[in-house]
Design an enzyme around this catalytic site. Structure first.
Site, PDB file in Angstrom:
ATOM      1  N   GLU A 153       0.852  -1.230   0.000  1.00 33.57           N
ATOM      2  CA  GLU A 153       0.000   0.000   0.000  1.00 33.57           C
ATOM      3  C   GLU A 153       0.868   1.252   0.000  1.00 33.57           C
ATOM      4  OE1 GLU A 153      -2.834  -0.976  -0.552  1.00 33.57           O
ATOM      5  OE2 GLU A 153      -3.567  -2.496   0.844  1.00 33.57           O
TER       6      GLU A 153
HETATM    7  C1  LIG Z   1       2.566 -10.052   0.413  1.00 35.44           C
HETATM    8  C2  LIG Z   1       2.458  -8.998  -0.633  1.00 35.44           C
HETATM    9  C3  LIG Z   1       1.218  -8.721  -1.197  1.00 35.44           C
HETATM   10  C4  LIG Z   1       1.101  -7.751  -2.184  1.00 35.44           C
HETATM   11  N1  LIG Z   1      -0.121  -7.544  -2.776  1.00 35.44           N
HETATM   12  C5  LIG Z   1      -0.203  -6.718  -3.850  1.00 35.44           C
HETATM   13  C6  LIG Z   1      -1.417  -6.602  -4.582  1.00 35.44           C
HETATM   14  O1  LIG Z   1      -2.431  -7.213  -4.234  1.00 35.44           O
HETATM   15  N2  LIG Z   1      -1.433  -5.802  -5.673  1.00 35.44           N
HETATM   16  C7  LIG Z   1      -0.337  -5.117  -6.079  1.00 35.44           C
HETATM   17  O2  LIG Z   1      -0.419  -4.421  -7.089  1.00 35.44           O
HETATM   18  N3  LIG Z   1       0.840  -5.201  -5.407  1.00 35.44           N
HETATM   19  C8  LIG Z   1       0.940  -5.977  -4.313  1.00 35.44           C
HETATM   20  N4  LIG Z   1       2.121  -6.100  -3.628  1.00 35.44           N
HETATM   21  C9  LIG Z   1       3.285  -5.349  -4.089  1.00 35.44           C
HETATM   22  C10 LIG Z   1       3.632  -4.173  -3.185  1.00 35.44           C
HETATM   23  O3  LIG Z   1       2.656  -3.181  -3.337  1.00 35.44           O
HETATM   24  C11 LIG Z   1       5.053  -3.690  -3.555  1.00 35.44           C
HETATM   25  O4  LIG Z   1       5.946  -4.675  -3.091  1.00 35.44           O
HETATM   26  C12 LIG Z   1       5.358  -2.349  -2.933  1.00 35.44           C
HETATM   27  O5  LIG Z   1       4.631  -1.340  -3.573  1.00 35.44           O
HETATM   28  C13 LIG Z   1       6.853  -1.981  -3.029  1.00 35.44           C
HETATM   29  O6  LIG Z   1       7.330  -2.134  -4.326  1.00 35.44           O
HETATM   30  P1  LIG Z   1       8.686  -2.963  -4.604  1.00 35.44           P
HETATM   31  O7  LIG Z   1       8.534  -4.256  -3.898  1.00 35.44           O
HETATM   32  O8  LIG Z   1       8.935  -2.967  -6.040  1.00 35.44           O
HETATM   33  O9  LIG Z   1       9.800  -2.165  -3.849  1.00 35.44           O
HETATM   34  P2  LIG Z   1      10.667  -0.960  -4.464  1.00 35.44           P
HETATM   35  O10 LIG Z   1       9.777   0.047  -5.077  1.00 35.44           O
HETATM   36  O11 LIG Z   1      11.753  -1.527  -5.325  1.00 35.44           O
HETATM   37  O12 LIG Z   1      11.303  -0.365  -3.154  1.00 35.44           O
HETATM   38  C14 LIG Z   1      12.475  -0.905  -2.522  1.00 35.44           C
HETATM   39  C15 LIG Z   1      12.917   0.076  -1.441  1.00 35.44           C
HETATM   40  O13 LIG Z   1      13.242   1.344  -2.047  1.00 35.44           O
HETATM   41  C16 LIG Z   1      12.449   2.371  -1.497  1.00 35.44           C
HETATM   42  N5  LIG Z   1      12.093   3.323  -2.544  1.00 35.44           N
HETATM   43  C17 LIG Z   1      11.534   3.079  -3.750  1.00 35.44           C
HETATM   44  N6  LIG Z   1      11.340   4.225  -4.419  1.00 35.44           N
HETATM   45  C18 LIG Z   1      11.763   5.218  -3.611  1.00 35.44           C
HETATM   46  C19 LIG Z   1      11.830   6.629  -3.723  1.00 35.44           C
HETATM   47  N7  LIG Z   1      11.344   7.300  -4.789  1.00 35.44           N
HETATM   48  N8  LIG Z   1      12.363   7.328  -2.706  1.00 35.44           N
HETATM   49  C20 LIG Z   1      12.816   6.718  -1.596  1.00 35.44           C
HETATM   50  N9  LIG Z   1      12.771   5.384  -1.428  1.00 35.44           N
HETATM   51  C21 LIG Z   1      12.257   4.642  -2.423  1.00 35.44           C
HETATM   52  C22 LIG Z   1      11.213   1.672  -0.927  1.00 35.44           C
HETATM   53  O14 LIG Z   1      10.614   2.439   0.096  1.00 35.44           O
HETATM   54  C23 LIG Z   1      11.822   0.376  -0.419  1.00 35.44           C
HETATM   55  O15 LIG Z   1      12.388   0.565   0.841  1.00 35.44           O
HETATM   56  C24 LIG Z   1       2.245  -7.028  -2.605  1.00 35.44           C
HETATM   57  C25 LIG Z   1       3.486  -7.298  -2.009  1.00 35.44           C
HETATM   58  C26 LIG Z   1       3.591  -8.261  -1.046  1.00 35.44           C
HETATM   59  C27 LIG Z   1       4.939  -8.537  -0.457  1.00 35.44           C
END
Ligand SMILES: Cc1cc2nc3c(=O)[nH]c(=O)nc-3n(C[C@H](O)[C@H](O)[C@H](O)COP(=O)(O)OP(=O)(O)OC[C@H]3O[C@@H](n4cnc5c(N)ncnc54)[C@H](O)[C@@H]3O)c2cc1C
Length: 587
Positions: free
Chosen positions: A397
């Site tokens: 979220e």
């Molecule tokens: C159990 C589970 C259920 C999920 N369910 C859904 C779902 O139903 N639908 C859906 O669409 N997604 C879902 N997700 C995905 C989830 O929304 C994403 O994992 C989340 O948005 C983070 O994206 P990412 O994993 O690519 O991390 P990244 O975006 O790669 O982030 C990695 C790190 O970098 C930081 N970061 C990234 N960008 C920035 C920035 N601009 N400035 C500073 N820091 C930054 C982040 O805060 C984090 O600490 C789910 C994930 C999990 C684990």
């Protein structure tokens, strides 16, 4: 109830009678709360082992049970098969669903991430076609936004929707980590039309959606998380959700709702865990006495309660603000626009609820393990599962970093647009700080010192916001460390004020638990003062130096002159009450 605009609490005081609190729940709210609690207690928890073994047939039946009980459609009008209650009702349901985090995720993907976008952005025909089936649980929903290469950067999605001569679209791409991905029937999917028009679609599994394998996760083993694969999936023109090229509106508005509800689930989860800790601490004996009698354990229990109290206070206050805003807008029951506008208005508060809720829960669950000692680390007790399950709340979220960037970002954007008078207020504060020191005032009103402390927190916040805007101008977005400090200060201001207002309200009406409310609010304010001072000092030192820095630090000390209170005694009282009630004392 108050109709304060979003973020206005940073600039002006509120009165205790203007905020919604859990103590103001109506009989209708209490009834739906009990329904949700009994559903979790009697039907979900006994099924948890099977859900963790990925029995998705059972998960589907439980979603249907949730539908039968009216829990899936709390936010949606009866005309579409919902129950049409207010946001406070939706908050109490989310709190109770937290009794099982795994099923809570399944439930949230259905009720919040699929039904809500349909209600907010669907055409009448789409709503009639899909909403009743989603809200009865006949259809299971999922929300496909994230991809391998685009999580936080959601608009960077690579899934493509190619327009066809007959007006339909052909989707190609892959979504990642989709909750309910393994067995959902209907997906809200985001894809780019003509290469760059980010758009939401309603995609039935029968159109050709394939699921990847179940992810091996740290927690939430009883919730399905898979990739979704789209290979030439044809979607009819009438299944565009919202407008072509306006998918960001769908995605971001849904997140405002979902963040608030995630905060609610976290607050509810913390209450469940406090009950576990209280019971364990009362029954576990070491050195000839229950561990609950040790000061170190009392400190933990007291602090778990205090952080939960603050989160609960800000959640109910926010729900009250949203409901008041919706009620103040004349509308037909089926009209989604007032709810949409209200959640847009309180997007800052929704982000605060998500960050504060998930971090308070993490703290509570970590201490829950610690109170359980070795038993907290093994699977015979639920403490370790809760801990694993909850970690993801800081990730999905919108990660807590992204939400922390949004909090000051949205406040400043509103200030620049003239919607929030933050800039004149910061200027007026500067003049005040340059003038002679006002005589310290004092009154004996209940929580009088804490109200003054909250006022001081707001001034500190204004001071740092003002200097940050002056120092960096439009380049402030590049200064993430300062933005994180600003977010932390804003979170503490909103939390502290919400707690103090709730405690004052308890005292004003002569609530039997008023003394406990006051202990919780006073301790929270005491500790928030230290956190705010640390954040403010660090932010100042990053922005100014030399004599300028010394002058600013002196001004900050003048503003934040707060005398510590005896938090040991207050935490002990809260802990003792928690143990004697075998649970969260404000439940
Ligand atoms: C159990 C589970 C259920 C999920 N369910 C859904 C779902 O139903 N639908 C859906 O669409 N997604 C879902 N997700 C995905 C989830 O929304 C994403 O994992 C989340 O948005 C983070 O994206 P990412 O994993 O690519 O991390 P990244 O975006 O790669 O982030 C990695 C790190 O970098 C930081 N970061 C990234 N960008 C920035 C920035 N601009 N400035 C500073 N820091 C930054 C982040 O805060 C984090 O600490 C789910 C994930 C999990 C684990």
């Amino acid at each position: 109830m108050s109709t304060l605009r979003g973020g206005e609490w940073l600039l002006q005081p509120s009165t205790a009678d203007s905020v919604f609190t859990p103590e103001r729940l109506t009989d209708e709210h209490r009834l739906i709360s009990r329904t949700a609690q009994e559903f979790v207690q009697n039907e979900i928890l006994p099924a948890l082992d099977k859900l963790e073994a990925k029995d998705w047939g059972l998960a589907r039946r439980l979603v249907q049970r949730g539908g039968d009980l009216g829990l899936l459609g709390v936010d949606v009008p009866e005309a579409y098969g919902g129950v049409g209650l207010d946001k406070v009702a939706s908050l109490v349901v989310s709190e109770k669903m937290a009794g099982s985090a795994s099923f809570g995720a399944t439930f949230g993907a259905q009720a919040n991430l699929t039904a809500i976008p349909l209600f907010l952005f669907g055409t009448e025909a789409q709503k009639q076609k899909y909403l009743p089936k989603l809200l009865s649980g006949e259809l299971v929903g999922a929300y496909g936004l994230s991809e391998t290469g685009s999580g936080s950067d959601a608009l960077g999605a690579r899934t493509r929707a190619a327009r066809q001569p007959d007006g339909s679209f052909v989707l190609n791409g892959e979504k990642m980590w989709i909750t309910n991905g393994g067995f959902a029937d209907l997906f809200v999917v985001f894809a780019k039309v003509d290469g760059d028009q980010f758009t939401a679609f309603l995609v039935e599994r029968g159109f050709g959606v394939k699921s990847g394998k179940e992810e091996h996760k740290m927690g939430l083993h009883g919730s399905s998380t898979t990739a979704l694969i789209f290979q030439d999936v044809r979607v009819p023109a009438e299944n565009v959700l919202g407008e072509i090229g306006k998918g960001h509106k769908v995605a971001f508005n849904v997140l405002n709702f979902a963040r608030f509800k995630l905060g609610a689930m976290c607050g509810g989860g913390a209450q469940y865990a406090i009950a576990e800790s209280a019971k364990y601490a009362a029954s576990r004996r070491q050195f000839g006495q229950p561990i609950a009698s040790f000061g170190a354990i009392k400190h933990k229990l007291g602090e778990m309660v205090i952080r939960t109290y603050a989160v609960e206070s800000l959640l109910y206050r926010t729900a009250g603000l949203v409901d008041a805003r919706v009620d103040a807008t004349p509308h037909d029951a089926t009209d989604a626009s007032p709810a949409l506008a209200a959640f847009e208005e309180y997007a800052v508060e929704a982000s605060i609820a998500k960050v504060a809720g998930s971090e308070a829960l993490n703290y509570v669950l970590d201490e829950n393990i610690q109170i359980h000692g070795g038993n907290g680390y093994v699977r015979d007790y639920p403490a370790e599962r809760h801990f694993r399950d909850a970690r993801v709340n800081r990730i999905f979220e919108g990660t807590n970093e992204i939400n922390r960037l949004l909090i000051p970002g949205m406040l400043i954007r509103r200030a620049v647009k003239g919607e929030l008078p933050l800039i004149p207020a910061a200027k007026a504060l500067q003049d005040e700080l340059l003038g002679p020191s006002p005589m310290p005032t004092s009154d004996d009103a209940v929580l009088g010192d804490e109200f003054r402390a909250v006022e001081a927190f707001k001034k500190s916040a204004l001071m740092i916001f003002g200097i940050a805007m002056q120092t960096y101008g439009t380049k402030l977005t590049d200064e993430q460390e300062v933005l994180m400090h600003l977010a932390d200060i804003a979170i503490d201001v909103f939390s502290a004020e919400s707690a103090v207002l709730r405690a004052r309200a308890a005292s004003d009406r002569g609530d039997g638990k008023a003394a406990l409310h006051i202990d919780a609010a006073r301790t929270f304010v005491n500790d928030a003062a230290m956190r705010i001072e640390t954040s403010a000092r660090q932010a100042l030192a990053a922005m100014v130096d030399g004599d300028n820095l010394r002058t600013m630090l002196a001004a900050l000390r003048r503003v934040l002159k707060i005398t510590p209170v005896n938090t040991v005694a207050m935490r002990r009282r809260l802990a003792d009450e928690t143990v004697s009630r075998s649970g969260y004392p404000f439940a």
